[in-house]
Motif scaffolding. Structure first.
Motif, PDB file in Angstrom:
ATOM      1  N   PHE A 126      -1.738  -7.336  -5.978  1.00 24.57           N
ATOM      2  CA  PHE A 126      -1.760  -6.024  -5.952  1.00 24.57           C
ATOM      3  C   PHE A 126      -1.114  -5.618  -7.387  1.00 24.57           C
ATOM      4  O   PHE A 126      -0.313  -6.533  -7.936  1.00 24.57           O
ATOM      5  CB  PHE A 126      -0.837  -5.576  -4.805  1.00 24.57           C
ATOM      6  CG  PHE A 126      -1.640  -5.741  -3.398  1.00 24.57           C
ATOM      7  CD1 PHE A 126      -2.160  -4.301  -2.977  1.00 24.57           C
ATOM      8  CD2 PHE A 126      -1.813  -6.719  -2.764  1.00 24.57           C
ATOM      9  CE1 PHE A 126      -2.673  -4.417  -1.754  1.00 24.57           C
ATOM     10  CE2 PHE A 126      -2.184  -6.704  -1.451  1.00 24.57           C
ATOM     11  CZ  PHE A 126      -2.858  -5.357  -0.877  1.00 24.57           C
ATOM     12  N   GLN A 134       0.783  -1.224  -0.020  1.00 20.36           N
ATOM     13  CA  GLN A 134      -0.097  -0.122  -0.187  1.00 20.36           C
ATOM     14  C   GLN A 134       0.981   1.339  -0.074  1.00 20.36           C
ATOM     15  O   GLN A 134       0.480   2.301  -0.838  1.00 20.36           O
ATOM     16  CB  GLN A 134      -0.937  -0.020   1.274  1.00 20.36           C
ATOM     17  CG  GLN A 134      -1.891   1.313   1.349  1.00 20.36           C
ATOM     18  CD  GLN A 134      -2.481   1.247   2.644  1.00 20.36           C
ATOM     19  OE1 GLN A 134      -2.209   0.596   3.525  1.00 20.36           O
ATOM     20  NE2 GLN A 134      -3.584   1.825   2.731  1.00 20.36           N
ATOM     21  N   LYS A 185      -2.370  -1.070  -5.988  1.00 19.53           N
ATOM     22  CA  LYS A 185      -3.659  -1.245  -5.825  1.00 19.53           C
ATOM     23  C   LYS A 185      -4.274  -2.523  -5.566  1.00 19.53           C
ATOM     24  O   LYS A 185      -3.807  -3.496  -6.400  1.00 19.53           O
ATOM     25  CB  LYS A 185      -4.569  -0.462  -6.899  1.00 19.53           C
ATOM     26  CG  LYS A 185      -4.086   0.976  -6.942  1.00 19.53           C
ATOM     27  CD  LYS A 185      -4.735   1.848  -6.074  1.00 19.53           C
ATOM     28  CE  LYS A 185      -4.326   3.234  -6.205  1.00 19.53           C
ATOM     29  NZ  LYS A 185      -3.640   4.017  -4.878  1.00 19.53           N
ATOM     30  N   ARG A 186      -5.290  -3.030  -4.513  1.00 20.35           N
ATOM     31  CA  ARG A 186      -5.657  -4.114  -4.785  1.00 20.35           C
ATOM     32  C   ARG A 186      -6.308  -4.495  -5.885  1.00 20.35           C
ATOM     33  O   ARG A 186      -7.252  -3.893  -6.348  1.00 20.35           O
ATOM     34  CB  ARG A 186      -6.357  -4.307  -3.363  1.00 20.35           C
ATOM     35  CG  ARG A 186      -7.118  -5.736  -3.084  1.00 20.35           C
ATOM     36  CD  ARG A 186      -7.601  -5.541  -1.710  1.00 20.35           C
ATOM     37  NE  ARG A 186      -8.153  -6.916  -1.278  1.00 20.35           N
ATOM     38  CZ  ARG A 186      -8.275  -7.248  -0.220  1.00 20.35           C
ATOM     39  NH1 ARG A 186      -7.808  -6.884   0.663  1.00 20.35           N
ATOM     40  NH2 ARG A 186      -8.558  -8.707   0.074  1.00 20.35           N
ATOM     41  N   GLU A 187      -6.432  -5.613  -6.659  1.00 17.89           N
ATOM     42  CA  GLU A 187      -7.038  -6.024  -7.670  1.00 17.89           C
ATOM     43  C   GLU A 187      -7.692  -7.452  -7.763  1.00 17.89           C
ATOM     44  O   GLU A 187      -8.620  -7.503  -8.786  1.00 17.89           O
ATOM     45  CB  GLU A 187      -6.499  -5.846  -9.125  1.00 17.89           C
ATOM     46  CG  GLU A 187      -5.327  -6.629  -9.264  1.00 17.89           C
ATOM     47  CD  GLU A 187      -4.667  -6.468 -10.727  1.00 17.89           C
ATOM     48  OE1 GLU A 187      -4.691  -5.364 -11.520  1.00 17.89           O
ATOM     49  OE2 GLU A 187      -4.018  -7.333 -11.212  1.00 17.89           O
ATOM     50  N   GLY A 215       1.228   5.136 -10.855  1.00 15.62           N
ATOM     51  CA  GLY A 215       0.557   4.963  -9.646  1.00 15.62           C
ATOM     52  C   GLY A 215       1.780   5.325  -8.511  1.00 15.62           C
ATOM     53  O   GLY A 215       1.247   4.811  -7.413  1.00 15.62           O
TER      54      GLY A 215
END
Ligand SMILES: CC(C)(COP(=O)(O)OP(=O)(O)OC[C@H]1O[C@@H](n2cnc3c(N)ncnc32)[C@H](O)[C@@H]1OP(=O)(O)O)[C@@H](O)C(=O)NCCC(=O)NCCS
Length: 120
Positions: free
Chosen positions: A110, A94, A99-101, A116
């Protein structure tokens, strides 16, 4: 061991992490390798010896490898698979801006794309 000794594409592999104040002391590694060893995604991962936990070492080391991945290797994104219960590792992801996908094979997946990236 096979994962460590095999040859990887240019710019990918494992990096040893050493203590800045004691460079002979190995404290862990960060990897940047084809996912499941064959890709096409590229996976980032980290592991430290127990007494090096809790000092920001993993985040610092991973941030350097992320810069290498996007700046030197020219990747568009990297992924990580982290056990749901591994809160420290999820926090490292994090802090990198990952980003969690979703979930894959029991792991939280992630992704970090080039645009990003955040400061850790
Ligand atoms: C996961 C691991 C690499 C983290 O290394 P580290 O150097 O301690 O990580 P950092 O200090 O950079 O960051 C950890 C973050 O998680 C937080 N954290 C630690 N334990 C936590 C917990 N139980 N719950 C929530 N957050 C936690 C820390 O507070 C820190 O966040 P912060 O900077 O916002 O305070 C290390 O614990 C490890 O090697 N574990 C065993 C192997 C492993 O799990 N590898 C990853 C597999 S996906």
């Amino acid at each position: 061991m096979d994962r460590i000794t095999r040859a990887y594409p240019d710019g990918l592999g494992y990096w040893s992490i050493v203590e800045r104040s004691a460079p002979a002391r190995f404290v862990g590694w960060v990897l940047l390798i084809p996912e499941d060893t064959h890709g096409p995604e590229v996976e980032i991962g980290w592991r430290l010896v127990r007494d090096a936990w809790g000092r920001g070492v993993a985040s610092e080391a991973a941030r350097s490898v992320v810069a290498h991945a996007f700046g030197t290797v020219g990747l568009e994104s990297v992924v990580a698979g982290i056990a749901e219960g591994n809160a420290a590792s999820r926090r490292v992801a994090q802090k990198l801006g990952m980003k969690r996908e979703g979930n894959v094979d029991g792991y939280v997946r992630f992704r970090l794309t080039r645009d990003g990236v955040t400061d850790v």
